[in-house]
Design a protein around this motif. Structure first.
Motif, PDB file in Angstrom:
ATOM      1  N   LEU A 249       0.832  -1.317   0.022  1.00  8.02           N
ATOM      2  CA  LEU A 249       0.043   0.074   0.110  1.00  8.02           C
ATOM      3  C   LEU A 249       0.832   1.289   0.146  1.00  8.02           C
ATOM      4  O   LEU A 249       0.651   2.195  -0.832  1.00  8.02           O
ATOM      5  CB  LEU A 249      -0.912   0.085   1.325  1.00  8.02           C
ATOM      6  N   ARG A 250       2.049   1.160   0.991  1.00  5.07           N
ATOM      7  CA  ARG A 250       2.818   2.484   0.885  1.00  5.07           C
ATOM      8  C   ARG A 250       3.477   2.530  -0.207  1.00  5.07           C
ATOM      9  O   ARG A 250       3.712   4.048  -0.620  1.00  5.07           O
ATOM     10  CB  ARG A 250       3.442   2.248   2.304  1.00  5.07           C
ATOM     11  N   MET A 251       4.069   1.585  -0.823  1.00  3.63           N
ATOM     12  CA  MET A 251       4.686   1.929  -2.041  1.00  3.63           C
ATOM     13  C   MET A 251       3.956   2.430  -3.070  1.00  3.63           C
ATOM     14  O   MET A 251       4.368   2.630  -4.318  1.00  3.63           O
ATOM     15  CB  MET A 251       5.530   0.602  -2.426  1.00  3.63           C
ATOM     16  N   SER A 252       2.556   2.465  -3.185  1.00  2.00           N
ATOM     17  CA  SER A 252       1.732   2.560  -4.211  1.00  2.00           C
ATOM     18  C   SER A 252       1.135   3.799  -3.733  1.00  2.00           C
ATOM     19  O   SER A 252      -0.079   4.321  -4.299  1.00  2.00           O
ATOM     20  CB  SER A 252       0.477   1.464  -4.293  1.00  2.00           C
ATOM     21  N   GLY A 253       1.431   4.741  -2.888  1.00  4.11           N
ATOM     22  CA  GLY A 253       0.870   5.890  -2.534  1.00  4.11           C
ATOM     23  C   GLY A 253      -0.473   5.698  -1.647  1.00  4.11           C
ATOM     24  O   GLY A 253      -1.070   6.807  -1.657  1.00  4.11           O
ATOM     25  N   ILE A 254      -0.828   4.855  -0.942  1.00  3.52           N
ATOM     26  CA  ILE A 254      -2.015   4.679  -0.088  1.00  3.52           C
ATOM     27  C   ILE A 254      -1.280   4.624   1.222  1.00  3.52           C
ATOM     28  O   ILE A 254      -0.967   3.689   1.986  1.00  3.52           O
ATOM     29  CB  ILE A 254      -2.678   3.356  -0.500  1.00  3.52           C
ATOM     30  N   ASP A 255      -1.954   5.671   2.014  1.00  2.00           N
ATOM     31  CA  ASP A 255      -1.501   6.072   3.307  1.00  2.00           C
ATOM     32  C   ASP A 255      -2.556   5.809   4.432  1.00  2.00           C
ATOM     33  O   ASP A 255      -2.621   6.239   5.467  1.00  2.00           O
ATOM     34  CB  ASP A 255      -0.863   7.403   3.385  1.00  2.00           C
ATOM     35  N   ASP A 256      -3.851   5.024   4.163  1.00  2.00           N
ATOM     36  CA  ASP A 256      -4.738   4.944   5.050  1.00  2.00           C
ATOM     37  C   ASP A 256      -4.082   4.376   6.278  1.00  2.00           C
ATOM     38  O   ASP A 256      -3.320   3.363   6.324  1.00  2.00           O
ATOM     39  CB  ASP A 256      -5.647   3.825   4.383  1.00  2.00           C
ATOM     40  N   GLN A 257      -4.620   4.931   7.500  1.00  3.97           N
ATOM     41  CA  GLN A 257      -4.308   4.184   8.755  1.00  3.97           C
ATOM     42  C   GLN A 257      -5.525   3.864   9.259  1.00  3.97           C
ATOM     43  O   GLN A 257      -6.726   4.328   9.150  1.00  3.97           O
ATOM     44  CB  GLN A 257      -3.894   5.354   9.576  1.00  3.97           C
ATOM     45  N   PHE A 258      -5.495   2.883  10.183  1.00  2.00           N
ATOM     46  CA  PHE A 258      -6.630   2.020  10.806  1.00  2.00           C
ATOM     47  C   PHE A 258      -6.291   1.263  11.965  1.00  2.00           C
ATOM     48  O   PHE A 258      -4.848   0.724  11.990  1.00  2.00           O
ATOM     49  CB  PHE A 258      -7.463   1.290   9.797  1.00  2.00           C
ATOM     50  N   ASP A 259      -6.810   0.959  13.061  1.00  2.36           N
ATOM     51  CA  ASP A 259      -6.524   0.249  14.089  1.00  2.36           C
ATOM     52  C   ASP A 259      -6.809  -1.218  13.738  1.00  2.36           C
ATOM     53  O   ASP A 259      -7.268  -1.703  12.858  1.00  2.36           O
ATOM     54  CB  ASP A 259      -7.379   0.442  15.231  1.00  2.36           C
ATOM     55  N   GLY A 260      -6.171  -2.075  14.813  1.00  3.86           N
ATOM     56  CA  GLY A 260      -6.133  -3.734  14.909  1.00  3.86           C
ATOM     57  C   GLY A 260      -5.237  -4.550  14.104  1.00  3.86           C
ATOM     58  O   GLY A 260      -5.250  -5.776  14.284  1.00  3.86           O
ATOM     59  N   PHE A 261      -4.092  -3.707  13.602  1.00  2.00           N
ATOM     60  CA  PHE A 261      -3.055  -4.601  12.762  1.00  2.00           C
ATOM     61  C   PHE A 261      -1.758  -3.805  13.287  1.00  2.00           C
ATOM     62  O   PHE A 261      -0.691  -4.055  12.691  1.00  2.00           O
ATOM     63  CB  PHE A 261      -3.315  -4.548  11.452  1.00  2.00           C
ATOM     64  N   GLY A 262      -1.637  -3.215  14.462  1.00  2.00           N
ATOM     65  CA  GLY A 262      -0.459  -2.710  14.701  1.00  2.00           C
ATOM     66  C   GLY A 262      -0.133  -1.381  14.514  1.00  2.00           C
ATOM     67  O   GLY A 262      -0.578  -0.495  13.814  1.00  2.00           O
ATOM     68  N   ARG A 263       1.343  -1.022  15.181  1.00  2.00           N
ATOM     69  CA  ARG A 263       1.820   0.119  14.820  1.00  2.00           C
ATOM     70  C   ARG A 263       1.883   0.754  13.279  1.00  2.00           C
ATOM     71  O   ARG A 263       1.749   1.871  13.027  1.00  2.00           O
ATOM     72  CB  ARG A 263       3.038   0.632  15.526  1.00  2.00           C
ATOM     73  N   LEU A 264       2.247  -0.087  12.480  1.00  2.00           N
ATOM     74  CA  LEU A 264       2.470   0.292  11.066  1.00  2.00           C
ATOM     75  C   LEU A 264       1.509   1.184  10.423  1.00  2.00           C
ATOM     76  O   LEU A 264       1.368   1.953   9.731  1.00  2.00           O
ATOM     77  CB  LEU A 264       2.886  -0.890  10.257  1.00  2.00           C
ATOM     78  N   PHE A 265       0.081   0.295  10.630  1.00  2.00           N
ATOM     79  CA  PHE A 265      -0.953   1.014  10.166  1.00  2.00           C
ATOM     80  C   PHE A 265      -1.459   2.172  10.889  1.00  2.00           C
ATOM     81  O   PHE A 265      -2.719   2.816  10.518  1.00  2.00           O
ATOM     82  CB  PHE A 265      -2.209  -0.174   9.678  1.00  2.00           C
ATOM     83  N   SER A 266      -1.134   2.504  12.162  1.00  2.00           N
ATOM     84  CA  SER A 266      -1.704   3.628  12.733  1.00  2.00           C
ATOM     85  C   SER A 266      -0.660   4.698  13.088  1.00  2.00           C
ATOM     86  O   SER A 266      -1.056   5.808  13.348  1.00  2.00           O
ATOM     87  CB  SER A 266      -1.916   3.129  14.364  1.00  2.00           C
ATOM     88  N   CYS A 267       0.564   4.672  12.463  1.00  2.00           N
ATOM     89  CA  CYS A 267       1.528   5.657  12.704  1.00  2.00           C
ATOM     90  C   CYS A 267       2.561   6.115  11.420  1.00  2.00           C
ATOM     91  O   CYS A 267       3.218   6.890  11.286  1.00  2.00           O
ATOM     92  CB  CYS A 267       2.557   5.546  13.802  1.00  2.00           C
TER      93      CYS A 267
END
Length: 252
Positions: free
Chosen positions: A233-251
């Motif tokens: 996702l990040r290498m494709s420009g999608i920076d969505d953040q959400f809970d439940g899957f650890g720090r990577l997806f929340s910060c």
């Protein structure tokens, strides 16, 4: 057809190449899929031999190597934006230079589509989490896979402080772990001085548990399927953040 004209996958189409024995990567990555992103799975046909004895172990690795490119080719007509190669061994086991060569070869097979592999995803995650270098590793295998699992990180200059094994008996049976097994592995990998815990092996169902483990360890716990999907996702420009899957997806 531009992404804007797609009803499904109008933000991103992700290919996910996984072994035919893997029952964890697909459901976990589907759970992490943001709105407007679609996942498209290609199976690497491999053997489900014993991982406890060296002949079986080597046979599984060779089967993975033979099956990766055909699985990528099976996805080429999906007009993908990124492909995740959701299998750990070749991402680590033949050294840094061999990994770079493999990555270039896979990208050529994919027709230039960007490739996400475990080694690159973990390296990017540790950098974004603050340049962490002292890690505890969780391996899906028995002791027979220890050297191979650690060598890439050592070659890259990480300090592997601790290593825990989940004891997978065969590729399909890697998924047969309990929550207590995962907790024991996290506790073993969480040695003094460890800055982050890294779990390798895409058939280990650890995406949600890693989030829980971060609460009691106070450290990043990077699950293999989580970091692969995050990287794609990040290498494709999608920076969505959400809970439940650890720090990577929340910060990050």
């Amino acid at each position: 057809m531009s992404n804007a004209n797609k009803i499904l996958g109008h933000r991103l189409r992700v290919g996910v190449v996984i072994p035919s024995t893997n029952t964890s990567a697909q459901p976990e990555m589907d759970d992490m899929r943001p709105y407007g992103v679609t996942n498209h799975v290609g199976r690497m046909v491999i053997v489900d031999e014993s991982l406890v004895v060296e002949p079986g172990f080597n046979s599984v690795i060779q089967a993975m190597r033979r099956a990766t490119e055909p699985a990528i080719k099976s996805l080429k007509d999906c007009q993908l934006d990124r492909i995740i190669v959701a299998v750990s061994p070749d991402a680590y086991w033949r050294g840094v230079e061999a990994h770079a060569q493999m990555l270039a070869q896979l990208q050529d097979t994919a027709g230039g589509v960007g490739i996400t592999c475990s080694a690159d995803a973990v390296e990017e995650a540790l950098a974004r989490l603050g340049g962490l270098r002292r890690i505890g590793l969780i391996s899906p295998y028995t002791a027979i896979g220890n050297e191979a699992v650690t060598q890439f990180f050592v070659d890259k200059g990480y300090d592997v402080v601790a290593l825990a094994n989940l004891g997978g008996q065969s590729p399909s049976r890697i998924a047969e772990v309990s929550l207590q097994d995962l907790r024991n592995a996290v506790d073993a990998a969480n040695a003094p001085g460890v800055e982050a815990i890294v779990q390798v092996g895409t058939n280990v169902p650890m995406a949600s548990f890693a989030h829980t483990a971060e609460q009691w360890t106070g450290k990043p716990v990077i699950a293999n399927n989580t970091v692969l999907y995050w990287h794609a996702l990040r290498m494709s420009g999608i920076d969505d953040q959400f809970d439940g899957f650890g720090r990577l997806f929340s910060c990050c």
